[in-house]
Design a protein around this motif. Structure first.
Motif, PDB file in Angstrom:
ATOM      1  N   GLU A  70       9.923 -37.327  -9.327  1.00  0.00           N
ATOM      2  CA  GLU A  70       8.966 -38.171  -8.623  1.00  0.00           C
ATOM      3  C   GLU A  70       7.753 -37.352  -8.189  1.00  0.00           C
ATOM      4  OE1 GLU A  70       9.073 -41.448  -8.226  1.00  0.00           O
ATOM      5  OE2 GLU A  70      10.958 -41.533  -9.350  1.00  0.00           O
ATOM      6  N   PHE A  71       6.598 -37.970  -8.204  1.00  0.00           N
ATOM      7  CA  PHE A  71       5.363 -37.318  -7.762  1.00  0.00           C
ATOM      8  C   PHE A  71       5.269 -37.509  -6.249  1.00  0.00           C
ATOM      9  CE2 PHE A  71       0.466 -37.230  -8.098  1.00  0.00           C
ATOM     10  CZ  PHE A  71       0.464 -35.855  -7.913  1.00  0.00           C
ATOM     11  N   SER A  72       6.040 -36.712  -5.523  1.00  0.00           N
ATOM     12  CA  SER A  72       6.223 -36.920  -4.086  1.00  0.00           C
ATOM     13  C   SER A  72       4.933 -36.757  -3.285  1.00  0.00           C
ATOM     14  CB  SER A  72       7.286 -35.952  -3.545  1.00  0.00           C
ATOM     15  OG  SER A  72       6.934 -34.607  -3.828  1.00  0.00           O
ATOM     16  N   SER A  73       4.043 -35.889  -3.719  1.00  0.00           N
ATOM     17  CA  SER A  73       2.827 -35.634  -2.944  1.00  0.00           C
ATOM     18  C   SER A  73       1.825 -36.785  -3.012  1.00  0.00           C
ATOM     19  CB  SER A  73       2.147 -34.348  -3.429  1.00  0.00           C
ATOM     20  OG  SER A  73       1.639 -34.501  -4.744  1.00  0.00           O
ATOM     21  N   ILE A  74       2.105 -37.805  -3.827  1.00  0.00           N
ATOM     22  CA  ILE A  74       1.173 -38.922  -3.943  1.00  0.00           C
ATOM     23  C   ILE A  74       0.976 -39.613  -2.595  1.00  0.00           C
ATOM     24  CG2 ILE A  74       2.868 -40.720  -4.464  1.00  0.00           C
ATOM     25  CD1 ILE A  74      -0.572 -40.269  -6.156  1.00  0.00           C
ATOM     26  N   LYS A  75       1.941 -39.461  -1.687  1.00  0.00           N
ATOM     27  CA  LYS A  75       1.827 -40.058  -0.357  1.00  0.00           C
ATOM     28  C   LYS A  75       0.666 -39.469   0.426  1.00  0.00           C
ATOM     29  CE  LYS A  75       6.844 -40.762  -0.166  1.00  0.00           C
ATOM     30  NZ  LYS A  75       8.106 -40.379   0.529  1.00  0.00           N
ATOM     31  N   GLU A  76       0.273 -38.253   0.072  1.00  0.00           N
ATOM     32  CA  GLU A  76      -0.826 -37.581   0.767  1.00  0.00           C
ATOM     33  C   GLU A  76      -2.189 -37.943   0.172  1.00  0.00           C
ATOM     34  OE1 GLU A  76       0.003 -33.429   0.470  1.00  0.00           O
ATOM     35  OE2 GLU A  76       2.148 -33.693   0.900  1.00  0.00           O
ATOM     36  N   TRP A  77      -2.186 -38.609  -0.964  1.00  0.00           N
ATOM     37  CA  TRP A  77      -3.446 -38.896  -1.663  1.00  0.00           C
ATOM     38  C   TRP A  77      -4.193 -40.063  -1.010  1.00  0.00           C
ATOM     39  CZ3 TRP A  77      -5.053 -37.377  -6.970  1.00  0.00           C
ATOM     40  CH2 TRP A  77      -4.404 -36.207  -7.401  1.00  0.00           C
ATOM     41  N   LYS A  78      -5.512 -40.030  -1.156  1.00  0.00           N
ATOM     42  CA  LYS A  78      -6.369 -41.087  -0.636  1.00  0.00           C
ATOM     43  C   LYS A  78      -7.049 -41.826  -1.799  1.00  0.00           C
ATOM     44  CE  LYS A  78      -7.495 -38.670   3.679  1.00  0.00           C
ATOM     45  NZ  LYS A  78      -8.610 -38.106   4.512  1.00  0.00           N
ATOM     46  N   LEU A  79      -7.233 -43.125  -1.622  1.00  0.00           N
ATOM     47  CA  LEU A  79      -7.985 -43.935  -2.560  1.00  0.00           C
ATOM     48  C   LEU A  79      -9.339 -44.239  -1.920  1.00  0.00           C
ATOM     49  CD1 LEU A  79      -5.253 -46.493  -3.732  1.00  0.00           C
ATOM     50  CD2 LEU A  79      -5.707 -44.179  -4.574  1.00  0.00           C
ATOM     51  N   GLU A  80     -10.410 -43.888  -2.619  1.00  0.00           N
ATOM     52  CA  GLU A  80     -11.739 -44.000  -2.020  1.00  0.00           C
ATOM     53  C   GLU A  80     -12.727 -44.706  -2.957  1.00  0.00           C
ATOM     54  OE1 GLU A  80     -11.589 -39.842   0.607  1.00  0.00           O
ATOM     55  OE2 GLU A  80     -12.963 -40.028  -1.104  1.00  0.00           O
ATOM     56  N   VAL A  81     -13.497 -45.613  -2.394  1.00  0.00           N
ATOM     57  CA  VAL A  81     -14.639 -46.188  -3.095  1.00  0.00           C
ATOM     58  C   VAL A  81     -15.876 -45.488  -2.550  1.00  0.00           C
ATOM     59  CG1 VAL A  81     -16.010 -48.253  -3.524  1.00  0.00           C
ATOM     60  CG2 VAL A  81     -13.508 -48.414  -3.422  1.00  0.00           C
ATOM     61  N   GLN A  82     -16.541 -44.722  -3.380  1.00  0.00           N
ATOM     62  CA  GLN A  82     -17.672 -43.921  -2.928  1.00  0.00           C
ATOM     63  C   GLN A  82     -18.877 -44.814  -2.628  1.00  0.00           C
ATOM     64  OE1 GLN A  82     -17.418 -40.609  -2.322  1.00  0.00           O
ATOM     65  NE2 GLN A  82     -15.258 -40.845  -2.893  1.00  0.00           N
ATOM     66  N   GLN A  83     -19.403 -44.680  -1.438  1.00  0.00           N
ATOM     67  CA  GLN A  83     -20.535 -45.499  -1.006  1.00  0.00           C
ATOM     68  C   GLN A  83     -21.844 -44.712  -0.980  1.00  0.00           C
ATOM     69  OE1 GLN A  83     -20.218 -48.673  -0.629  1.00  0.00           O
ATOM     70  NE2 GLN A  83     -17.989 -48.873  -0.589  1.00  0.00           N
ATOM     71  N   ASP A  84     -21.789 -43.476  -0.527  1.00  0.00           N
ATOM     72  CA  ASP A  84     -23.001 -42.676  -0.360  1.00  0.00           C
ATOM     73  C   ASP A  84     -23.365 -41.972  -1.667  1.00  0.00           C
ATOM     74  OD1 ASP A  84     -25.162 -41.487   0.820  1.00  0.00           O
ATOM     75  OD2 ASP A  84     -24.015 -39.842   1.701  1.00  0.00           O
ATOM     76  N   ILE A  85     -23.683 -42.775  -2.670  1.00  0.00           N
ATOM     77  CA  ILE A  85     -24.058 -42.237  -3.979  1.00  0.00           C
ATOM     78  C   ILE A  85     -25.345 -42.909  -4.437  1.00  0.00           C
ATOM     79  CG2 ILE A  85     -21.731 -41.598  -4.729  1.00  0.00           C
ATOM     80  CD1 ILE A  85     -21.551 -44.253  -6.216  1.00  0.00           C
ATOM     81  N   PRO A  86     -26.105 -42.259  -5.336  1.00  0.00           N
ATOM     82  CA  PRO A  86     -27.352 -42.865  -5.803  1.00  0.00           C
ATOM     83  C   PRO A  86     -27.087 -44.191  -6.501  1.00  0.00           C
ATOM     84  CG  PRO A  86     -27.212 -40.550  -6.456  1.00  0.00           C
ATOM     85  CD  PRO A  86     -25.869 -40.928  -5.930  1.00  0.00           C
ATOM     86  N   PRO A  87     -27.818 -45.243  -6.140  1.00  0.00           N
ATOM     87  CA  PRO A  87     -27.655 -46.543  -6.787  1.00  0.00           C
ATOM     88  C   PRO A  87     -28.633 -46.719  -7.941  1.00  0.00           C
ATOM     89  CG  PRO A  87     -29.039 -46.797  -4.871  1.00  0.00           C
ATOM     90  CD  PRO A  87     -28.695 -45.321  -4.953  1.00  0.00           C
ATOM     91  N   GLN A  88     -28.261 -47.559  -8.886  1.00  0.00           N
ATOM     92  CA  GLN A  88     -29.202 -47.898  -9.949  1.00  0.00           C
ATOM     93  C   GLN A  88     -30.066 -49.059  -9.482  1.00  0.00           C
ATOM     94  OE1 GLN A  88     -25.880 -49.583 -12.699  1.00  0.00           O
ATOM     95  NE2 GLN A  88     -27.772 -50.508 -13.474  1.00  0.00           N
ATOM     96  N   MET A  89     -31.297 -49.101  -9.960  1.00  0.00           N
ATOM     97  CA  MET A  89     -32.237 -50.126  -9.533  1.00  0.00           C
ATOM     98  C   MET A  89     -32.642 -51.051 -10.677  1.00  0.00           C
ATOM     99  SD  MET A  89     -32.497 -49.621  -6.362  1.00  0.00           S
ATOM    100  CE  MET A  89     -32.303 -48.362  -5.082  1.00  0.00           C
ATOM    101  N   ASN A  90     -31.887 -51.005 -11.783  1.00  0.00           N
ATOM    102  CA  ASN A  90     -32.159 -51.929 -12.885  1.00  0.00           C
ATOM    103  C   ASN A  90     -30.839 -52.390 -13.475  1.00  0.00           C
ATOM    104  OD1 ASN A  90     -31.191 -49.870 -14.579  1.00  0.00           O
ATOM    105  ND2 ASN A  90     -33.245 -49.165 -15.126  1.00  0.00           N
ATOM    106  N   GLY A  91     -30.900 -53.124 -14.563  1.00  0.00           N
ATOM    107  CA  GLY A  91     -29.679 -53.663 -15.144  1.00  0.00           C
ATOM    108  C   GLY A  91     -29.219 -52.948 -16.394  1.00  0.00           C
ATOM    109  N   SER A  92     -29.755 -51.747 -16.655  1.00  0.00           N
ATOM    110  CA  SER A  92     -29.450 -51.112 -17.940  1.00  0.00           C
ATOM    111  C   SER A  92     -28.951 -49.668 -17.852  1.00  0.00           C
ATOM    112  CB  SER A  92     -30.694 -51.142 -18.840  1.00  0.00           C
ATOM    113  OG  SER A  92     -31.784 -50.531 -18.186  1.00  0.00           O
ATOM    114  N   ASP A  93     -29.026 -49.047 -16.692  1.00  0.00           N
ATOM    115  CA  ASP A  93     -28.726 -47.612 -16.597  1.00  0.00           C
ATOM    116  C   ASP A  93     -27.331 -47.288 -16.066  1.00  0.00           C
ATOM    117  OD1 ASP A  93     -30.948 -46.288 -17.678  1.00  0.00           O
ATOM    118  OD2 ASP A  93     -32.122 -46.591 -15.861  1.00  0.00           O
ATOM    119  N   CYS A  94     -26.436 -48.280 -16.020  1.00  0.00           N
ATOM    120  CA  CYS A  94     -25.100 -48.014 -15.459  1.00  0.00           C
ATOM    121  C   CYS A  94     -24.358 -46.930 -16.245  1.00  0.00           C
ATOM    122  CB  CYS A  94     -24.275 -49.286 -15.399  1.00  0.00           C
ATOM    123  SG  CYS A  94     -24.129 -50.158 -16.978  1.00  0.00           S
ATOM    124  N   GLY A  95     -24.504 -46.930 -17.575  1.00  0.00           N
ATOM    125  CA  GLY A  95     -23.851 -45.899 -18.388  1.00  0.00           C
ATOM    126  C   GLY A  95     -24.396 -44.522 -18.094  1.00  0.00           C
TER     127      GLY A  95
END
Length: 319
Positions: free
Chosen positions: A253-278
């Motif tokens: 078993e991957f026992s240390s997974i209990k210590e892991w965090k799931l994060e949605v990064q918010q403080d990152i540069p945003p795209q300002m158009n509909g074509s540069d996501c890639g």
């Protein structure tokens, strides 16, 4: 001997009966076919409505980002100035300049014909002129370009001083969502994911590219979306995948997974158009894999697009 009247009536009745039964059989098949066609049309309609709803959600986020951009940026004496004077300016990273000869190589690569001409091969991938056209202007990046670039990041990670990286290709995530770990067991026969520092997972959401990063150094599974979206399904699925992979390859078993965090990064540069996501997805990955703070902006994308063309045709990252 002449036919008896009874025989003629009997034969006529049989003929009429056979015609009737044949017509009934035909009508039955026709009704069945009609029902099947109707069912398919209903299913297609439902799928179309779902797709349109998903696309509309992304479009709304794009419009919201553009409105935010217009509010945050003003023009004074032909220079863009932030209205938030209290916010400290981040030190801008010095980016490698493309020389005249490098620019000429990029221009040559952007010649679109013949679109099937292979310009570079590597990592069991072939990049054509048509593939490189997805880096031109405001085109959407395709799987081939993103997969090739992720391989360049992996290759750099083998050098001293860099984080050790494994990047799954763009087909990993759909397979994970549809089939779970069992559908991907053979993908890591020769790879020990738990010996890596970082695992990159490009995520394609129909019209939108995002990035998930499994970070063994910080014990986090993070999600990077240039449109500010959340994808808890992705984070939870990757956590489950890690546990299943550990049971399969490490027989424990991957026992240390209990210590892991799931994060949605918010403080990152945003795209300002509909074509540069890639592009944002690739550049998030590039900065993260060299341990750098993500400081680029939408304004850097034209430069990054041309730089990526040069890096791909030379199979060499500039930084």
């Amino acid at each position: 001997m002449a036919d008896q009247p009874g025989n003629s009536i009997s034969e006529s009745f049989c003929t009429v009966l056979m015609v009737y039964l044949s017509k009934e059989k035909y009508d039955s098949r026709a009704r069945k076919t009609s029902r099947e066609i109707e069912e398919v049309e209903i299913k297609l309609k439902i799928l179309k409505e779902r797709r349109e709803a998903h696309d509309s959600s992304i479009e709304q986020r794009i419009q919201e980002r553009m409105r935010i951009s217009e509010k945050e940026i003003g023009v004074i004496d032909d220079k863009y100035v932030s209205f938030d004077d209290e916010e400290e300016e981040e030190e801008e990273e010095e980016l490698p300049e493309l020389s005249d000869s490098m620019e000429m190589e990029v221009d040559d690569a952007f010649i679109s014909h013949p679109s099937t001409q292979i310009l570079v091969e590597g990592f069991r991938l072939s990049i054509t002129r048509g593939d490189l056209q997805t880096l031109n202007g405001l085109n959407w990046l395709n799987d081939e370009v993103i997969n090739f670039y992720m391989n360049l990041l992996m290759e750099r990670g083998q050098k001293q001083g860099y984080l050790k990286v494994h990047a799954f290709n763009t087909f990993f995530y759909p397979k994970l969502i549809s089939g779970g770990h069992s559908a991907l067991r053979r993908w890591t026969r020769k790879i020990d994911l738990f010996s890596m520092d970082l695992i990159l997972v490009p995520v394609h959401l129909g019209m939108h590219w995002c990035l998930a990063v499994i970070n063994f150094c910080t014990k986090t599974i993070a999600y990077y979306d240039s449109m500010g979206g959340e994808n808890k399904q992705c984070l939870n699925s990757l956590r489950e995948y890690l546990c299943a992979e550990h049971r399969d390859k490490k027989k424990s078993e991957f026992s240390s997974i209990k210590e892991w965090k799931l994060e949605v990064q918010q403080d990152i540069p945003p795209q300002m158009n509909g074509s540069d996501c890639g592009m944002f997805t690739c550049k998030y990955a590039e900065y993260i894999t060299r341990g750098s703070k993500i400081t680029f902006t939408q304004a850097h994308m034209p430069y990054f697009r041309r730089r990526m063309v040069w890096e791909i045709i030379h199979k060499q990252l500039l930084q």
